[in-house]
Design an enzyme around this catalytic site. Structure first.
Site, PDB file in Angstrom:
ATOM      1  N   TYR A 122      10.290  11.253  14.250  1.00  8.87           N
ATOM      2  CA  TYR A 122      10.367  10.280  13.166  1.00  8.87           C
ATOM      3  C   TYR A 122      10.283   8.888  13.785  1.00  8.87           C
ATOM      4  O   TYR A 122      10.862   8.623  14.831  1.00  8.87           O
ATOM      5  CB  TYR A 122      11.691  10.423  12.408  1.00  8.87           C
ATOM      6  CG  TYR A 122      11.830  11.719  11.653  1.00  8.87           C
ATOM      7  CD1 TYR A 122      10.975  12.048  10.611  1.00  8.87           C
ATOM      8  CD2 TYR A 122      12.844  12.623  11.977  1.00  8.87           C
ATOM      9  CE1 TYR A 122      11.114  13.233   9.901  1.00  8.87           C
ATOM     10  CE2 TYR A 122      12.996  13.811  11.275  1.00  8.87           C
ATOM     11  CZ  TYR A 122      12.133  14.117  10.242  1.00  8.87           C
ATOM     12  OH  TYR A 122      12.278  15.290   9.556  1.00  8.87           O
ATOM     13  N   PHE A 160      11.958  17.685  13.125  1.00  9.34           N
ATOM     14  CA  PHE A 160      12.485  17.780  11.759  1.00  9.34           C
ATOM     15  C   PHE A 160      13.955  17.373  11.631  1.00  9.34           C
ATOM     16  O   PHE A 160      14.490  17.307  10.532  1.00  9.34           O
ATOM     17  CB  PHE A 160      12.308  19.198  11.188  1.00  9.34           C
ATOM     18  CG  PHE A 160      10.880  19.617  11.007  1.00  9.34           C
ATOM     19  CD1 PHE A 160      10.123  19.116   9.954  1.00  9.34           C
ATOM     20  CD2 PHE A 160      10.272  20.490  11.889  1.00  9.34           C
ATOM     21  CE1 PHE A 160       8.795  19.494   9.780  1.00  9.34           C
ATOM     22  CE2 PHE A 160       8.945  20.875  11.736  1.00  9.34           C
ATOM     23  CZ  PHE A 160       8.202  20.376  10.677  1.00  9.34           C
TER      24      PHE A 160
END
Length: 242
Positions: free
Chosen positions: A63, A82
């Site tokens: 991210y 994730f």
């Protein structure tokens, strides 16, 4: 890096591509914010030793926004595909992963946290094809060498020896969510007589309804592990809610 992975991947560190990757990262750090922090890049290897890998869930890159990259806190937390740390809100992809887990595993209780560390410790390798990213710029470190390195990570799993198994090298479940993951596994050439490859759309909100939701992958993974290696060899997905 965890000892088992360092031993298996030692040859990579002296190769020209890895030296170029190190030079690129050093340059990036001089002018940009990079996620995750340097000491967290390989923390997946400390949480999931090579010998304990039962499943591989492949993402693309970390991210890239503030407060999302797992490993961004001052604590020794892992950088996992994730995964996010509290108090960060659950990303859409992770919400859909939890939704499918709740469908497949009746005893699974959907957690409020996005920290996937317990599953990593249970044998799920949450791996990205790129292990770093420039802040606010998705895929900014792609094609810089990480893909070659993470291919070597997967090859290490495929080539590991398991003397305790009567079937030789222990098979692994590979979750191929989305075309990039599927193409990676196809390029590597996974022997599907020995391993299980589960393919579907990506859990992203943009694509989850095109085949991820309802794919039954978590149930299929456990059924296959039980059939291949016996009762108790399944992944305890419920550790997230405990």
């Amino acid at each position: 890096m965890g000892d088992s992975w360092r031993t298996a991947l030692m040859a990579e560190f002296s190769k020209p591509y890895f030296q170029k990757l190190k030079e690129f990262l050093a340059s990036e750090h001089q002018s940009h914010t990079i996620y995750p922090k340097t000491n967290d890049i390989y923390s997946w290897s400390r949480l999931t030793p090579l010998s304990s890998v039962k499943a591989v869930i492949l993402g693309q890159d970390p991210y890239h926004n503030v407060g999302q990259a797992h490993g961004e806190s001052d604590q020794d937390q892992a950088r996992l595909s994730f995964s996010v740390l509290p108090p960060t809100k659950l990303p859409g992809s992770l919400k859909n992963i939890y939704k499918q887990l709740a469908t497949d595993i009746p005893s699974f209780k959907t957690p409020s946290s996005g920290d996937l560390t317990p599953l990593a410790q249970a044998g799920v390798l949450w791996l990205n094809t790129c292990l770093t990213v420039r802040a606010h710029t998705a895929n900014s470190h792609s094609k810089k060498g990480w893909e070659t390195f993470t291919d070597a990570v997967i090859h290490a799993i495929l080539n590991r020896q398991n003397e305790s198994s009567s079937k030789g090298q222990r098979g692994v479940v590979f979750f191929a969510w989305g075309l990039p993951a599927q193409k990676t596994f196809e390029r590597i050439g996974i022997d599907e007589k020995r391993h299980l490859v589960l393919r579907s759309a990506h859990p992203s909100p943009l694509s989850a309804h095109r085949g991820f939701l309802g794919n039954g992958h978590f149930k299929q993974a456990n059924e296959w592990l039980r059939e291949q290696y016996g009762e108790g060899q399944e992944i305890d997905w419920t550790v997230l809610g405990s």
